[in-house]
Design a protein around this motif. Sequence first.
Motif, PDB file in Angstrom:
ATOM      1  N   PRO A 145      -3.549 102.963  32.048  1.00 24.04           N
ATOM      2  CA  PRO A 145      -3.437 103.219  30.602  1.00 24.04           C
ATOM      3  C   PRO A 145      -2.668 102.147  29.835  1.00 24.04           C
ATOM      4  O   PRO A 145      -2.690 102.132  28.609  1.00 24.04           O
ATOM      5  N   ARG A 146      -2.001 101.245  30.543  1.00 25.13           N
ATOM      6  CA  ARG A 146      -1.250 100.163  29.887  1.00 25.13           C
ATOM      7  C   ARG A 146      -1.978  98.832  30.002  1.00 25.13           C
ATOM      8  O   ARG A 146      -1.384  97.770  29.829  1.00 25.13           O
ATOM      9  N   ILE A 147      -3.294  98.894  30.259  1.00 29.93           N
ATOM     10  CA  ILE A 147      -4.131  97.699  30.356  1.00 29.93           C
ATOM     11  C   ILE A 147      -5.142  97.692  29.223  1.00 29.93           C
ATOM     12  O   ILE A 147      -5.782  98.711  28.943  1.00 29.93           O
ATOM     13  N   THR A 148      -5.285  96.546  28.569  1.00 30.05           N
ATOM     14  CA  THR A 148      -6.254  96.352  27.486  1.00 30.05           C
ATOM     15  C   THR A 148      -7.250  95.275  27.893  1.00 30.05           C
ATOM     16  O   THR A 148      -6.872  94.271  28.484  1.00 30.05           O
ATOM     17  N   LEU A 149      -8.514  95.491  27.542  1.00 30.77           N
ATOM     18  CA  LEU A 149      -9.591  94.563  27.879  1.00 30.77           C
ATOM     19  C   LEU A 149      -9.932  93.647  26.715  1.00 30.77           C
ATOM     20  O   LEU A 149     -10.007  94.099  25.570  1.00 30.77           O
ATOM     21  N   HIS A 150     -10.207  92.383  27.016  1.00 25.63           N
ATOM     22  CA  HIS A 150     -10.744  91.442  26.025  1.00 25.63           C
ATOM     23  C   HIS A 150     -12.252  91.257  26.176  1.00 25.63           C
ATOM     24  O   HIS A 150     -12.888  90.712  25.272  1.00 25.63           O
ATOM     25  N   ASP A 151     -12.808  91.668  27.294  1.00 22.57           N
ATOM     26  CA  ASP A 151     -14.236  91.495  27.575  1.00 22.57           C
ATOM     27  C   ASP A 151     -14.727  92.697  28.380  1.00 22.57           C
ATOM     28  O   ASP A 151     -13.925  93.449  28.946  1.00 22.57           O
ATOM     29  N   HIS A 152     -16.070  92.843  28.434  1.00 20.35           N
ATOM     30  CA  HIS A 152     -16.699  93.889  29.250  1.00 20.35           C
ATOM     31  C   HIS A 152     -16.115  95.267  28.920  1.00 20.35           C
ATOM     32  O   HIS A 152     -15.612  95.992  29.797  1.00 20.35           O
ATOM     33  N   PHE A 153     -16.204  95.628  27.648  1.00 19.34           N
ATOM     34  CA  PHE A 153     -15.585  96.848  27.146  1.00 19.34           C
ATOM     35  C   PHE A 153     -16.024  98.132  27.851  1.00 19.34           C
ATOM     36  O   PHE A 153     -15.240  99.092  27.914  1.00 19.34           O
ATOM     37  N   PRO A 154     -17.255  98.248  28.375  1.00 20.53           N
ATOM     38  CA  PRO A 154     -17.606  99.492  29.072  1.00 20.53           C
ATOM     39  C   PRO A 154     -16.675  99.827  30.241  1.00 20.53           C
ATOM     40  O   PRO A 154     -16.555 101.001  30.623  1.00 20.53           O
ATOM     41  N   LEU A 155     -15.998  98.832  30.798  1.00 24.12           N
ATOM     42  CA  LEU A 155     -15.067  99.095  31.895  1.00 24.12           C
ATOM     43  C   LEU A 155     -13.867  99.928  31.440  1.00 24.12           C
ATOM     44  O   LEU A 155     -13.196 100.556  32.270  1.00 24.12           O
ATOM     45  N   GLN A 156     -13.593  99.935  30.145  1.00 22.17           N
ATOM     46  CA  GLN A 156     -12.461 100.718  29.641  1.00 22.17           C
ATOM     47  C   GLN A 156     -12.636 102.192  29.983  1.00 22.17           C
ATOM     48  O   GLN A 156     -11.714 102.842  30.488  1.00 22.17           O
ATOM     49  N   ARG A 157     -13.805 102.711  29.721  1.00 23.27           N
ATOM     50  CA  ARG A 157     -14.057 104.126  30.008  1.00 23.27           C
ATOM     51  C   ARG A 157     -14.154 104.370  31.515  1.00 23.27           C
ATOM     52  O   ARG A 157     -13.623 105.358  32.031  1.00 23.27           O
ATOM     53  N   THR A 158     -14.800 103.460  32.220  1.00 20.18           N
ATOM     54  CA  THR A 158     -14.978 103.623  33.666  1.00 20.18           C
ATOM     55  C   THR A 158     -13.646 103.777  34.386  1.00 20.18           C
ATOM     56  O   THR A 158     -13.501 104.616  35.286  1.00 20.18           O
ATOM     57  N   TYR A 159     -12.658 102.998  33.980  1.00 21.62           N
ATOM     58  CA  TYR A 159     -11.387 102.970  34.700  1.00 21.62           C
ATOM     59  C   TYR A 159     -10.231 103.631  33.932  1.00 21.62           C
ATOM     60  O   TYR A 159      -9.094 103.581  34.388  1.00 21.62           O
ATOM     61  N   GLY A 160     -10.507 104.231  32.801  1.00 18.14           N
ATOM     62  CA  GLY A 160      -9.448 104.897  32.047  1.00 18.14           C
ATOM     63  C   GLY A 160      -8.383 103.945  31.545  1.00 18.14           C
ATOM     64  O   GLY A 160      -7.186 104.259  31.576  1.00 18.14           O
ATOM     65  N   LEU A 161      -8.817 102.782  31.061  1.00 12.60           N
ATOM     66  CA  LEU A 161      -7.870 101.786  30.576  1.00 12.60           C
ATOM     67  C   LEU A 161      -7.362 102.136  29.183  1.00 12.60           C
ATOM     68  O   LEU A 161      -7.933 102.969  28.482  1.00 12.60           O
ATOM     69  N   GLY A 162      -6.297 101.432  28.773  1.00 10.93           N
ATOM     70  CA  GLY A 162      -5.591 101.824  27.573  1.00 10.93           C
ATOM     71  C   GLY A 162      -6.124 101.303  26.261  1.00 10.93           C
ATOM     72  O   GLY A 162      -5.703 101.778  25.203  1.00 10.93           O
ATOM     73  N   GLY A 163      -7.050 100.338  26.275  1.00 11.53           N
ATOM     74  CA  GLY A 163      -7.524  99.847  24.990  1.00 11.53           C
ATOM     75  C   GLY A 163      -8.475  98.687  25.123  1.00 11.53           C
ATOM     76  O   GLY A 163      -8.740  98.182  26.221  1.00 11.53           O
ATOM     77  N   VAL A 164      -8.992  98.273  23.966  1.00  8.22           N
ATOM     78  CA  VAL A 164      -9.840  97.089  23.878  1.00  8.22           C
ATOM     79  C   VAL A 164      -9.286  96.181  22.786  1.00  8.22           C
ATOM     80  O   VAL A 164      -8.677  96.645  21.814  1.00  8.22           O
ATOM     81  N   HIS A 165      -9.529  94.887  22.963  1.00 12.16           N
ATOM     82  CA  HIS A 165      -9.009  93.879  22.037  1.00 12.16           C
ATOM     83  C   HIS A 165     -10.172  93.121  21.418  1.00 12.16           C
ATOM     84  O   HIS A 165     -11.004  92.552  22.133  1.00 12.16           O
ATOM     85  N   LEU A 166     -10.224  93.102  20.114  1.00 11.16           N
ATOM     86  CA  LEU A 166     -11.302  92.433  19.388  1.00 11.16           C
ATOM     87  C   LEU A 166     -10.915  90.991  19.085  1.00 11.16           C
ATOM     88  O   LEU A 166      -9.763  90.701  18.737  1.00 11.16           O
TER      89      LEU A 166
END
Length: 200
Positions: free
Chosen positions: A55-76
């Motif tokens: 939950p304390r990890i944010t993605l800059h790419d491949h946003f569908p992985l956010q839901r798959t792994y329960g990550l904390g956010g996405v960065h535009l």
Amino acid sequence: MKLIVITSPEFLPGETELMQAMLEEGLDRIHLRKPGCTAAELAALIERFPAPFRPRITLHDHFPLQRTYGLGGVHLNGRNPDLPDGYRGTVSRSCHSLEEVAAHRTATDYLFLSPVFDSISKQGYRSAFPPAALREAAAAGIIDEKVLALGGVSEANLPEVRDYGFGGAALLGDIWARFRSPADTAEVLRHFRRLLQAAR
């Protein structure tokens, strides 16, 4: 002040263990920024983080992985300027002007403004904001706790980050210029603890 660490663009041996250790020490968030990597490569990196850290990890790419792994956010950013359909999580964004900050602040949870200082990781990438302009922006409510300084941030200038009114800082070159292999982990963690002290 909040502290965020953005990954090196390259995959580095031992980086996941270092990032976990920094999260344990009190790092607020990790931004996974690996431009050009595949979704499978990024997923393999994420899988090395135990579930409580995700939950304390944010993605800059491949946003569908956010839901798959329960990550904390996405960065535009310029590569990925739009949210996934139906996305409801934490949103951050890169900004390179005070006008961008003003335009995007209401639609995001926090923003990066860069380069505030001369970049450590990108040679020749110079500060774009005179101190007076930053103080005026803070007085006008453009820079506040939602805006984090990025670009050339180091232990030496964290007091300036606070003085300018930022809510924190995002670190990249100051961390990864010190880390090339797992043998550097202990020294980088000692440096990171000093950063935490300077940010308090």
